[in-house]
Motif scaffolding. Structure first.
Motif: not given
Length: 319
Positions: A167-178, A241-246
């Protein structure tokens, strides 16, 4: 890699032929003011992989099925998901998704009067989707039923979108760290390695949580990273999350290692295809990816050998 070298070699031959064949035209054009202008697309650069982006599920209302208190938006089945909304008063709602001859996936529907995303992870084919309202205890009545035919735009889409378990979106901190971790490279394999090393090095296994976690638990990836600890489900969800957002397809897999219920991930890259159970690079090849065991064991030789044997893992559900 051998195929890639062959491809590059063949490309070199073709480019040379085209250059010689086009020499006459080029020579005639030397006097043009645009003779130094060329068109070079980003795709011409080897390993210039697709830019990172966060896919956002939507319910545009193009195709909607409705029964009583349940609405299912099936406008984006070719993207690998449906969205379901419950507007009744019942406190416990279950969703079941079954592909013909496949595994039954059961979810809690937690939102009220808002759509939730449910993935279609078994590829093309016919899916049966049902929603149930709780009567008492474990007894439920069927509130919705629909069979739909699914043809995916590409087979990786279900593993690029967010869902309940990833569960993530463009504002997720996990996405930003990825994004920060991987900003130095456009190579998917290198991104996988960097994200894996970060997760294994950053998180520690939460034994107390593992002993008390309840059925229906859903990882909160930002909270997991902030606490710097988690259970296997958390490790897998953070990495997915990190991989999908990449823009790297990643399955969150739930199953068994030995007799223990467990979660890990599988990853796809154009160079490797699906590695169903990876991922660490031992200097020779990519091995099974189990960030939880790798982290909790500090990558001990015996555990890494265990992780590397796919016979030690049995997948049951894929999200």
């Amino acid at each position: 890699m051998m195929k890639k070298r062959k491809f590059l070699f063949l490309t070199g031959i073709l480019c040379g032929t085209l250059a010689l064949g086009g020499w006459t035209f080029f020579a005639k054009d030397m006097g043009s003011t645009n003779s130094k202008e060329v068109i070079i697309t980003d795709e011409a650069v080897p390993l210039a992989n697709s830019p990172a982006k966060v896919l956002v599920p939507s319910a545009p209302g193009t195709t909607v099925y409705q029964e009583k208190n349940v609405a299912m938006d099936a406008s984006n089945t070719n993207q690998g998901y449906v969205m379901i909304k419950y507007s009744g008063q019942n406190q416990k709602i279950k969703v079941q998704i079954v592909k013909s001859s496949g595994t039954t996936y059961t979810y809690n529907l937690n939102a009220r009067n808002a759509y939730e995303t449910f993935p279609l992870t078994d590829g093309n084919g016919t899916y049966s989707i049902k929603v149930f309202e709780n009567i008492s205890g474990t007894k439920y009545s069927q509130a919705f039923s629909k069979s739909i035919s699914v043809k995916l735009a590409n087979p990786y889409l279900p593993f690029l979108y967010p869902n309940q378990y990833v569960n993530f979106n463009a504002g997720s901190n996990t996405v930003k760290i990825g994004a920060q971790i991987t900003k130095s490279t456009s190579d998917d394999l290198k991104k996988v390695e960097l994200i894996y090393d970060y997760t294994v090095g950053h998180l520690t296994y939460d034994k107390a949580k593992a002993a008390s976690v309840q059925t229906g638990y859903l990882p909160d990836v930002d909270a997991v990273l902030a606490s710097k600890k988690g259970i296997c489900f958390d490790y897998a969800s953070v990495m997915a999350t990190m991989l999908r957002s990449q823009n790297i397809p990643c399955k969150l897999v739930v199953g068994y290692t030995g007799s223990l219920y467990h979660a890990w991930i599988n990853v796809y890259t154009p160079e490797t295809g699906w590695v169903d159970g990876m991922i660490f690079f031992d200097g020779k090849k990519w091995q099974l990816m189990d960030p939880t065991l790798a982290s909790s064991s500090k990558k001990s030789e015996s555990v890494m050998k265990y992780i590397g044997d796919s016979n030690n893992y049995t997948a049951k559900y894929i999200y």
